[in-house]
Design a protein around this motif. Sequence first.
Motif, short mmCIF file in Angstrom:
data_model
loop_
_atom_site.label_atom_id
_atom_site.label_comp_id
_atom_site.label_asym_id
_atom_site.label_seq_id
_atom_site.Cartn_x
_atom_site.Cartn_y
_atom_site.Cartn_z
N CYS A 91 0.83 -1.22 0.00
CA CYS A 91 0.00 0.00 0.00
C CYS A 91 0.85 1.26 0.00
CB CYS A 91 -0.96 -0.02 1.18
SG CYS A 91 -2.29 -1.23 0.98
N VAL A 92 1.98 1.22 0.69
CA VAL A 92 2.89 2.37 0.67
C VAL A 92 3.45 2.58 -0.74
CG1 VAL A 92 5.15 3.18 1.48
CG2 VAL A 92 3.47 2.36 3.12
N LEU A 93 3.82 1.50 -1.40
CA LEU A 93 4.31 1.62 -2.78
C LEU A 93 3.21 2.12 -3.71
CD1 LEU A 93 6.53 -1.56 -3.24
CD2 LEU A 93 7.25 0.82 -3.44
N PHE A 94 2.01 1.61 -3.55
CA PHE A 94 0.88 2.04 -4.38
C PHE A 94 0.65 3.55 -4.22
CE2 PHE A 94 -3.66 2.96 -4.79
CZ PHE A 94 -3.92 2.47 -6.06
N CYS A 95 0.57 4.01 -3.00
CA CYS A 95 0.33 5.44 -2.75
C CYS A 95 1.52 6.29 -3.19
CB CYS A 95 0.03 5.67 -1.27
SG CYS A 95 -1.53 4.94 -0.75
N LEU A 122 3.35 -2.32 -8.93
CA LEU A 122 4.16 -3.16 -8.06
C LEU A 122 3.52 -3.22 -6.67
CD1 LEU A 122 6.91 -4.73 -7.78
CD2 LEU A 122 7.84 -2.59 -6.89
N GLY A 123 3.14 -2.07 -6.15
CA GLY A 123 2.46 -2.03 -4.86
C GLY A 123 1.12 -2.73 -4.89
N THR A 124 0.40 -2.57 -6.00
CA THR A 124 -0.90 -3.23 -6.14
C THR A 124 -0.76 -4.73 -5.98
OG1 THR A 124 -1.78 -1.52 -7.60
CG2 THR A 124 -2.82 -3.66 -7.72
N PHE A 125 0.16 -5.32 -6.69
CA PHE A 125 0.27 -6.77 -6.66
C PHE A 125 1.02 -7.29 -5.44
CE2 PHE A 125 -1.50 -6.33 -10.79
CZ PHE A 125 -2.34 -7.43 -10.84
#
Length: 160
Positions: A91-95, A122-125
């Motif tokens: 979630c941190v990568l997604f945001c 990348l964060g999503t998966f």
Amino acid sequence: MFESMTYTARRNIVIFGGFLIHLCLGSFYAFGNISPYIMSYLRNRTQETWLVNTQNSWIMNAAAISAPIGSITGSYIERNHGVRIAVGIGCVLFCSGVLLTYFAIQRSLYIVALTYGFITNLGTFMAYGPPVQNAAKWMPARPALAVGLIVGGFGLGAFV
């Protein structure tokens, strides 16, 4: 807090939490709606005046490359450090990818492909698999129902 809760209440919280996580992650697939605006902004506000709408495929190609990397990494982190850590990092990568896209869109399509395409996906998966696996463990009698409820959030995310 969780010690006094019944098994059913905990299971419902796990499934609802996974649904909410997937609801947020599914917003990545609203890309088709925002893509013309991204390309128009890049064409009119950067030095890349030569861009055409079909070149938005660079963003989705970067996303396609990051999907297996994120899935493998998320599974590894979940197995060794737990679901919360894997989902938190994802979630941190997604945001961060969405935030960095704000700055990247003022520069170049290729930087947008890196931030929105690669980092966000990348964060999503990384955060996609652990809630699904966890929910299936919490509902051993009906794992397909648990997975379906959570993955339904992913599809609903693009709609919302």
